[in-house]
Design a protein around this motif. Structure first.
Motif, PDB file in Angstrom:
ATOM      1  N   ALA A 100     -17.719 -22.766 -37.639  1.00 15.90           N
ATOM      2  CA  ALA A 100     -18.938 -22.297 -37.021  1.00 15.90           C
ATOM      3  C   ALA A 100     -20.141 -23.267 -36.976  1.00 15.90           C
ATOM      4  O   ALA A 100     -20.576 -23.261 -38.130  1.00 15.90           O
ATOM      5  N   VAL A 101     -20.607 -23.903 -35.829  1.00 19.12           N
ATOM      6  CA  VAL A 101     -21.743 -24.542 -35.919  1.00 19.12           C
ATOM      7  C   VAL A 101     -22.888 -24.419 -35.247  1.00 19.12           C
ATOM      8  O   VAL A 101     -22.546 -23.752 -33.950  1.00 19.12           O
ATOM      9  N   GLN A 102     -23.925 -24.220 -35.511  1.00 20.21           N
ATOM     10  CA  GLN A 102     -25.245 -23.979 -34.905  1.00 20.21           C
ATOM     11  C   GLN A 102     -25.269 -24.707 -33.561  1.00 20.21           C
ATOM     12  O   GLN A 102     -25.338 -26.091 -33.692  1.00 20.21           O
ATOM     13  N   ALA A 103     -25.521 -24.299 -32.490  1.00 18.44           N
ATOM     14  CA  ALA A 103     -25.645 -24.897 -31.205  1.00 18.44           C
ATOM     15  C   ALA A 103     -26.798 -25.863 -31.194  1.00 18.44           C
ATOM     16  O   ALA A 103     -26.609 -27.190 -30.836  1.00 18.44           O
ATOM     17  N   GLU A 104     -28.067 -25.693 -32.002  1.00 17.86           N
ATOM     18  CA  GLU A 104     -29.303 -26.603 -32.014  1.00 17.86           C
ATOM     19  C   GLU A 104     -28.513 -27.686 -32.917  1.00 17.86           C
ATOM     20  O   GLU A 104     -29.202 -28.889 -32.578  1.00 17.86           O
ATOM     21  N   TRP A 105     -27.740 -27.678 -34.011  1.00 18.34           N
ATOM     22  CA  TRP A 105     -27.335 -28.891 -34.734  1.00 18.34           C
ATOM     23  C   TRP A 105     -26.594 -29.802 -33.848  1.00 18.34           C
ATOM     24  O   TRP A 105     -26.418 -30.791 -34.000  1.00 18.34           O
ATOM     25  N   VAL A 122     -29.006 -31.732 -31.674  1.00 17.20           N
ATOM     26  CA  VAL A 122     -29.800 -32.512 -32.368  1.00 17.20           C
ATOM     27  C   VAL A 122     -28.985 -33.747 -32.839  1.00 17.20           C
ATOM     28  O   VAL A 122     -29.276 -34.786 -32.486  1.00 17.20           O
ATOM     29  N   THR A 123     -27.728 -33.445 -33.084  1.00 15.58           N
ATOM     30  CA  THR A 123     -26.923 -34.667 -33.468  1.00 15.58           C
ATOM     31  C   THR A 123     -26.625 -35.471 -32.290  1.00 15.58           C
ATOM     32  O   THR A 123     -26.631 -36.639 -32.262  1.00 15.58           O
ATOM     33  N   ALA A 164     -32.660 -35.263 -23.991  1.00 20.12           N
ATOM     34  CA  ALA A 164     -31.231 -35.210 -24.341  1.00 20.12           C
ATOM     35  C   ALA A 164     -30.900 -33.848 -25.276  1.00 20.12           C
ATOM     36  O   ALA A 164     -29.779 -33.356 -24.811  1.00 20.12           O
ATOM     37  N   TYR A 165     -31.563 -33.764 -26.143  1.00 16.74           N
ATOM     38  CA  TYR A 165     -31.530 -32.186 -26.786  1.00 16.74           C
ATOM     39  C   TYR A 165     -31.502 -31.193 -26.056  1.00 16.74           C
ATOM     40  O   TYR A 165     -30.571 -30.358 -26.012  1.00 16.74           O
ATOM     41  N   GLN A 166     -32.571 -31.100 -25.138  1.00 15.23           N
ATOM     42  CA  GLN A 166     -32.555 -29.810 -24.210  1.00 15.23           C
ATOM     43  C   GLN A 166     -31.399 -29.954 -23.318  1.00 15.23           C
ATOM     44  O   GLN A 166     -30.961 -28.738 -23.240  1.00 15.23           O
TER      45      GLN A 166
END
Length: 198
Positions: free
Chosen positions: A9-14, A17-18, A113-115
């Motif tokens: 399970a990975v945070q959507a923000e990460w 960001v990646t 790109a992040y957004q």
């Protein structure tokens, strides 16, 4: 919000960001290899300080297990310390030799790109579509007109993008959030660096 990637399970923000750092790295690999080195180093400084600040914030828990560094971070205080460390790194490195318009274009690519990635994977409200579309337009403008953007035009687009993101964050999140902080901190750092280089 977490996204399931296989058994992890990975945070959507990460993920966002990646993705934005990779897209920015690809962009700068094509146009400015020095900018790529500074981007990656500044990002690593931010992440390392943010993660290591957990040692200070939660010292008692850290003594029990060093593995907790893999799972936890220093929270808001750690992120702000990481951002400050990243700014200091950029200010004292030779990042000021980066072309002024490249530094502002970096911001536009990173934030847009992040957004766009974050909204694409966590799409929720209809207002998210507007924010997604605006950020995709910012990305397209940068990618299509990169070579013809002057320093002044790149700076103006950066100010518009920062204000747009602060407005969008004030609608969808708290105005005083880490996302808003980042949307304002990055262009201020880049402006400070570009002033040093003149």
């Amino acid at each position: 919000m977490y996204i399931q990637v296989g058994s992890l399970a990975v945070q959507a923000e990460w993920i966002a960001v990646t993705g934005s750092v990779l897209l920015s790295a690809l962009f700068f690999k094509l146009y400015d290899k020095n900018g790529l080195e500074w981007l990656i180093n500044a990002f690593l400084v931010l992440v390392l300080i943010w993660k290591a600040s957990f040692l200070i914030v939660e010292w008692d828990m850290e003594k029990k297990s060093l593995y907790s560094l893999l799972y936890y971070n220093g929270g808001t205080a750690g992120y702000i310390l990481g951002a400050l460390g990243s700014s200091i790194y950029l200010f004292f490195s030779k990042a000021h030799k980066l072309k002024v318009q490249h530094s502002f274009i970096l911001y536009l690519v990173l934030i847009s790109a992040y957004q766009a990635i974050l909204i694409a994977i966590t799409f929720g409200e209809p207002a998210d579509f507007i924010q997604f579309a605006v950020n995709v337009v910012f990305l397209l403008v940068v990618l299509l007109f990169f070579r013809s953007l002057t320093s002044q035009t790149a700076f103006q687009l950066t100010v518009i993008a920062a204000l747009w993101n602060v407005l969008a964050y004030s609608y969808s999140e708290e105005l005083l959030s880490l996302s808003t902080f980042t949307a304002v901190w990055v262009p201020l750092t880049l402006q400070m660096i570009s002033k040093k280089g003149r």
